[in-house]
Write a protein that holds these residues in place. Sequence first.
Motif, PDB file in Angstrom:
ATOM      1  N   LEU A   1       3.870   7.837   2.081  1.00  0.00           N
ATOM      2  CA  LEU A   1       3.265   6.642   2.654  1.00  0.00           C
ATOM      3  C   LEU A   1       1.752   6.731   2.621  1.00  0.00           C
ATOM      4  O   LEU A   1       1.071   5.757   2.340  1.00  0.00           O
ATOM      5  N   GLY A   2       1.229   7.937   2.910  1.00  0.00           N
ATOM      6  CA  GLY A   2      -0.213   8.099   3.012  1.00  0.00           C
ATOM      7  C   GLY A   2      -0.949   7.853   1.707  1.00  0.00           C
ATOM      8  O   GLY A   2      -2.111   7.464   1.704  1.00  0.00           O
ATOM      9  N   GLN A   3      -0.248   8.053   0.595  1.00  0.00           N
ATOM     10  CA  GLN A   3      -0.929   7.951  -0.696  1.00  0.00           C
ATOM     11  C   GLN A   3      -1.547   6.593  -0.933  1.00  0.00           C
ATOM     12  O   GLN A   3      -2.602   6.466  -1.537  1.00  0.00           O
TER      13      GLN A   3
ATOM     14  N   VAL B   1      -2.760  18.309   7.506  1.00  0.00           N
ATOM     15  CA  VAL B   1      -1.787  19.341   7.882  1.00  0.00           C
ATOM     16  C   VAL B   1      -0.396  18.966   7.365  1.00  0.00           C
ATOM     17  O   VAL B   1       0.322  19.794   6.810  1.00  0.00           O
ATOM     18  N   VAL B   2      -0.034  17.699   7.512  1.00  0.00           N
ATOM     19  CA  VAL B   2       1.289  17.255   7.053  1.00  0.00           C
ATOM     20  C   VAL B   2       1.405  17.385   5.536  1.00  0.00           C
ATOM     21  O   VAL B   2       2.423  17.836   5.006  1.00  0.00           O
ATOM     22  N   HIS B   3       0.336  17.026   4.823  1.00  0.00           N
ATOM     23  CA  HIS B   3       0.384  17.128   3.364  1.00  0.00           C
ATOM     24  C   HIS B   3       0.557  18.557   2.903  1.00  0.00           C
ATOM     25  O   HIS B   3       1.122  18.819   1.846  1.00  0.00           O
ATOM     26  N   ALA B   4       0.045  19.488   3.708  1.00  0.00           N
ATOM     27  CA  ALA B   4       0.135  20.894   3.335  1.00  0.00           C
ATOM     28  C   ALA B   4       1.456  21.521   3.747  1.00  0.00           C
ATOM     29  O   ALA B   4       1.745  22.664   3.409  1.00  0.00           O
TER      30      ALA B   4
ATOM     31  N   LEU C   1       0.818  -1.211   0.000  1.00  0.00           N
ATOM     32  CA  LEU C   1       0.000   0.000   0.000  1.00  0.00           C
ATOM     33  C   LEU C   1       0.851   1.259   0.000  1.00  0.00           C
ATOM     34  O   LEU C   1       0.609   2.193  -0.725  1.00  0.00           O
ATOM     35  N   GLY C   2       1.837   1.301   0.867  1.00  0.00           N
ATOM     36  CA  GLY C   2       2.559   2.560   1.039  1.00  0.00           C
ATOM     37  C   GLY C   2       4.053   2.431   1.005  1.00  0.00           C
ATOM     38  O   GLY C   2       4.744   3.252   0.429  1.00  0.00           O
TER      39      GLY C   2
ATOM     40  N   GLY D   1      12.107  17.280   8.078  1.00  0.00           N
ATOM     41  CA  GLY D   1      11.915  17.382   6.627  1.00  0.00           C
ATOM     42  C   GLY D   1      11.665  16.027   5.972  1.00  0.00           C
ATOM     43  O   GLY D   1      10.640  15.828   5.309  1.00  0.00           O
ATOM     44  N   PRO D   2      12.607  15.078   6.136  1.00  0.00           N
ATOM     45  CA  PRO D   2      12.385  13.736   5.576  1.00  0.00           C
ATOM     46  C   PRO D   2      11.110  13.095   6.106  1.00  0.00           C
ATOM     47  O   PRO D   2      10.424  12.390   5.369  1.00  0.00           O
ATOM     48  N   TYR D   3      10.782  13.356   7.384  1.00  0.00           N
ATOM     49  CA  TYR D   3       9.554  12.771   7.940  1.00  0.00           C
ATOM     50  C   TYR D   3       8.340  13.246   7.154  1.00  0.00           C
ATOM     51  O   TYR D   3       7.485  12.434   6.781  1.00  0.00           O
ATOM     52  N   VAL D   4       8.251  14.568   6.910  1.00  0.00           N
ATOM     53  CA  VAL D   4       7.084  15.100   6.197  1.00  0.00           C
ATOM     54  C   VAL D   4       6.983  14.476   4.803  1.00  0.00           C
ATOM     55  O   VAL D   4       5.908  14.050   4.373  1.00  0.00           O
ATOM     56  N   THR D   5       8.113  14.376   4.117  1.00  0.00           N
ATOM     57  CA  THR D   5       8.116  13.751   2.789  1.00  0.00           C
ATOM     58  C   THR D   5       7.635  12.312   2.867  1.00  0.00           C
ATOM     59  O   THR D   5       6.784  11.876   2.087  1.00  0.00           O
ATOM     60  N   ALA D   6       8.188  11.567   3.824  1.00  0.00           N
ATOM     61  CA  ALA D   6       7.832  10.149   3.947  1.00  0.00           C
ATOM     62  C   ALA D   6       6.361   9.976   4.312  1.00  0.00           C
ATOM     63  O   ALA D   6       5.670   9.123   3.741  1.00  0.00           O
TER      64      ALA D   6
END
Lengths: 153, 152
Positions: free
Chosen positions: B47-49, B106-109, A25-26, B38-43
């Motif tokens: 992952l969420g997608q 919020v994270v996506h934004a 999934l992710g 930074g890497p956390y927000v990207t990941a």
Amino acid sequence: MIAVLVPLAMLAGGLAAGGLMISALGGAPMLLALPADVYLPVHKLLVGRFDPFMPACIITALLADVALAVIAPTGATHALAAAGAALYLSVLSVSLTKNVPINHWIASLDPAQLPEDWPSIDPRARWRNWNLVRTTLAVAALAVNASVVGCLV
Amino acid sequence: MLPQFIVVISVIATGLVAGVFLAVAVSVMPALTAMAPGPYVTAHRLLGQGYHPVMPLLVSTALLCDAALAVVAADDSVRALAVAGAALLAGVQLVSQFRNVPINRVVHATDPERIGEGWADPRPMWRAWHLVRTGFAIAALAAIAAASVLIA
């Protein structure tokens, strides 16, 4: 005994199938999007946390199915439990022969000093594909175990 | 055969949800927590997608199955377990909708390149609520697994 084994197989099997599914999934899409030097430590971090939880779930489900195949009251239940056990065995062998060796190899690499031929040896597509195989097997095993309910009567 | 059929679908759907949630709690969250902002927000975004729409679909499917089972069950104990399962899955949906999903938004934004000093780290909150819904999902799985044995 059956009243314990069937739910146990379903519980362990559900957790195993779901756990494997998150990569499909992710995880894998995310990892594939990363540049190689960032990917290596992230892969190591992610896979390092599944032991011993995931193998424990798969082995529990396998053992529950083996026990069910032995004590099953109907022919159909025998067959389903045996199929479930065979499927879990397949999941284990894919893990041990495909994904785990890749994990070990990744852990041994230095992100600051990637091999020159990295693009051709980058294992991410292979890891994702084998993970899909074992996920499918685990979901099939879950479905097989769930179907036991219909055959116990 | 109808109760058996419903229970099979619910076991698969609930099992997958519980498994995904537990694996995220045990593996993905610790990995995300160990990352720099930074890497956390990207990941987190990447992952969420994959989880949408599969996860909401699985939860809804399981919930509908449990509700249906509560209606068609011949046995009161099965009915009680099905109602418990449905209630727990409703709990999963409520937690997701009102706690984790808003944090995801919020994270996506957030721009991973522009995380300032005063950035409020959402990870502890996300993790806490995720653990709540994971507990609900595992309990729902236990309930439907028990119901399946009573039906058989």
